[in-house]
Scaffold this motif. Structure first.
Motif, short mmCIF file in Angstrom:
data_model
loop_
_atom_site.label_atom_id
_atom_site.label_comp_id
_atom_site.label_asym_id
_atom_site.label_seq_id
_atom_site.Cartn_x
_atom_site.Cartn_y
_atom_site.Cartn_z
N UNK A 3 0.86 -1.19 0.00
CA UNK A 3 0.00 0.00 0.00
C UNK A 3 0.90 1.24 0.00
N UNK A 4 0.86 1.98 -1.11
CA UNK A 4 1.75 3.12 -1.29
C UNK A 4 1.12 4.44 -0.86
N UNK A 5 -0.20 4.44 -0.61
CA UNK A 5 -0.87 5.68 -0.26
C UNK A 5 -1.26 6.51 -1.46
N UNK A 6 -1.04 5.97 -2.65
CA UNK A 6 -1.41 6.67 -3.89
C UNK A 6 -1.57 5.64 -5.00
N UNK A 7 -2.08 6.09 -6.14
CA UNK A 7 -2.21 5.21 -7.28
C UNK A 7 -0.84 4.90 -7.88
N UNK A 8 -0.70 3.71 -8.44
CA UNK A 8 0.56 3.30 -9.05
C UNK A 8 0.41 3.04 -10.54
N UNK A 9 -0.73 3.44 -11.12
CA UNK A 9 -0.96 3.33 -12.56
C UNK A 9 -1.90 4.47 -12.96
N UNK A 10 -2.26 4.51 -14.22
CA UNK A 10 -3.07 5.61 -14.74
C UNK A 10 -4.40 5.73 -14.00
N UNK A 11 -4.81 6.97 -13.72
CA UNK A 11 -6.15 7.26 -13.21
C UNK A 11 -7.04 7.49 -14.42
N UNK A 12 -8.06 6.68 -14.58
CA UNK A 12 -8.89 6.75 -15.77
C UNK A 12 -10.07 7.70 -15.64
N UNK A 13 -10.68 7.75 -14.45
CA UNK A 13 -11.84 8.62 -14.24
C UNK A 13 -11.84 9.16 -12.82
N UNK A 59 -12.05 1.34 -15.16
CA UNK A 59 -12.06 2.36 -16.20
C UNK A 59 -13.06 3.48 -15.92
N UNK A 60 -14.02 3.25 -15.04
CA UNK A 60 -15.11 4.20 -14.86
C UNK A 60 -15.51 4.29 -13.40
N UNK A 61 -15.96 5.48 -12.99
CA UNK A 61 -16.45 5.68 -11.63
C UNK A 61 -17.49 6.79 -11.64
N UNK A 62 -18.50 6.66 -10.80
CA UNK A 62 -19.53 7.69 -10.63
C UNK A 62 -19.94 7.67 -9.17
N UNK A 63 -20.36 8.85 -8.65
CA UNK A 63 -20.75 8.93 -7.25
C UNK A 63 -22.15 9.50 -7.13
N UNK A 64 -22.90 8.94 -6.19
CA UNK A 64 -24.21 9.46 -5.84
C UNK A 64 -24.07 10.94 -5.48
N UNK A 72 -18.42 1.65 -9.67
CA UNK A 72 -17.15 1.48 -10.38
C UNK A 72 -17.28 0.34 -11.37
N UNK A 73 -16.64 0.48 -12.51
CA UNK A 73 -16.67 -0.56 -13.54
C UNK A 73 -15.43 -0.52 -14.38
N UNK A 74 -15.27 -1.53 -15.21
CA UNK A 74 -14.12 -1.62 -16.09
C UNK A 74 -13.94 -3.05 -16.57
N UNK A 75 -12.71 -3.54 -16.42
CA UNK A 75 -12.42 -4.95 -16.75
C UNK A 75 -12.74 -5.73 -15.47
N UNK A 108 -16.87 1.39 -19.80
CA UNK A 108 -15.84 2.41 -20.00
C UNK A 108 -16.28 3.80 -19.53
N UNK A 109 -17.56 3.95 -19.17
CA UNK A 109 -17.97 5.23 -18.58
C UNK A 109 -19.24 5.01 -17.75
N UNK A 110 -19.35 5.78 -16.66
CA UNK A 110 -20.53 5.76 -15.80
C UNK A 110 -20.96 7.20 -15.54
N UNK A 111 -22.28 7.41 -15.46
CA UNK A 111 -22.77 8.74 -15.10
C UNK A 111 -24.05 8.58 -14.28
N UNK A 112 -24.33 9.58 -13.45
CA UNK A 112 -25.48 9.56 -12.55
C UNK A 112 -26.30 10.83 -12.79
N UNK A 113 -27.63 10.70 -12.76
CA UNK A 113 -28.49 11.87 -12.90
C UNK A 113 -28.33 12.78 -11.69
N UNK A 114 -28.67 14.06 -11.86
CA UNK A 114 -28.48 15.05 -10.81
C UNK A 114 -29.29 14.74 -9.56
N UNK A 115 -30.43 14.08 -9.73
CA UNK A 115 -31.27 13.73 -8.58
C UNK A 115 -30.90 12.39 -7.97
#
Length: 249
Positions: A3-13, A59-64, A72-75, A108-115
């Motif tokens: 555990x490095x306390x940070x990401x160790x590869x590309x941040x996709x979203x 590859x994808x993340x969205x928050x309420x 979260x989604x991806x491979x 590869x992408x996630x999105x949430x409605x405003x409500x």
């Protein structure tokens, strides 16, 4: 694993709640990390199921909007199930709440409605878009698989009544919520050869910003007809691409 306390590869979203109290980042290092929106401090590292090779890359993340849950989604599960999954995690504890499986390809992408009512996912290899009803235990309520390529963009309108997606087949697609059911209303082909990706609704006007993976141009479209209205001045930008767009508030 260390555990490095940070990401160790590309941040996709990256995703936030409506008030930007928390920031969630999804990475190829197979972790989802939660950060304090004010201080930038790491609050939690979430580790969804992983496997050898690519399985587990996010590859994808969205928050309420209220910050209750994170998607979260991806491979995700592709190698062992032959289907992909979306993981719904509790923001406060990091625990896995639910798995939305049986997706025909990787997310590869996630999105949430405003409500916070609707969660949408776009998929690779022409599998299109899926929409889930959060209030009905994330039940699948709509799908459109008639895409000609992969889709890296989806966005809900500020009034939660429309959803627009982008696709590498060159089309923007607008879906409208009519009597509780999503229906495709418009399919618009942008300039030939351009692959649209990032999308952003204007917060108060009927405008849509569109970025592309193979262009240094950003276009502004009518959010109802999807027709192009104008392009901002990008003179002097000749290399790279402008895939993500946003409006100031």
């Amino acid at each position: 694993r260390p555990e490095t306390g940070r990401h160790t590869a590309s941040i996709n979203r990256i995703a936030t709640d409506a008030q930007s109290r928390w920031i969630a980042t999804a990475s190829n290092d197979k972790t989802l990390r939660l950060w304090d929106g004010e201080t930038g401090n790491l609050l939690r590292t979430m580790r969804p199921p992983i496997g050898l090779g690519h399985d587990g890359k996010l590859y994808a993340v969205a928050m309420d909007p209220d910050g209750d849950w994170i998607a979260a989604g991806g491979w995700t599960g592709w190698d062992w199930d032959g289907k992909a999954s979306i993981y719904i995690l509790d923001r406060a504890t990091g625990q896995l709440r639910q798995r939305l499986g049986d997706l025909e390809h990787r997310v590869i992408h996630l999105c949430v409605s405003k409500d916070g009512r609707w969660l949408a996912a776009t998929l690779k290899h022409g599998q299109g878009v899926r929409v889930y009803d959060v209030q009905q235990n994330f039940s699948l309520v709509f799908e459109d698989s008639s895409y000609g390529d992969e889709s890296y963009g989806c966005v809900f309108s500020p009034d939660n009544k429309n959803m627009i997606t982008s696709c590498f087949d060159g089309y923007l697609r607008r879906y409208e919520l009519i009597h509780g059911v999503f229906q495709k209303q418009v399919q618009y082909l942008i300039q030939r050869g351009i692959k649209p990706s990032g999308l952003a609704f204007h917060p108060t006007e009927n405008l849509l910003g569109v970025g592309a993976v193979n262009s240094t141009k950003v276009a502004v479209h009518d959010a109802q007809t999807l027709e192009e209205l104008y392009r901002p001045d990008f003179i002097g930008i000749y290399r790279g691409n402008l895939t993500s767009v946003a409006w100031s508030f």
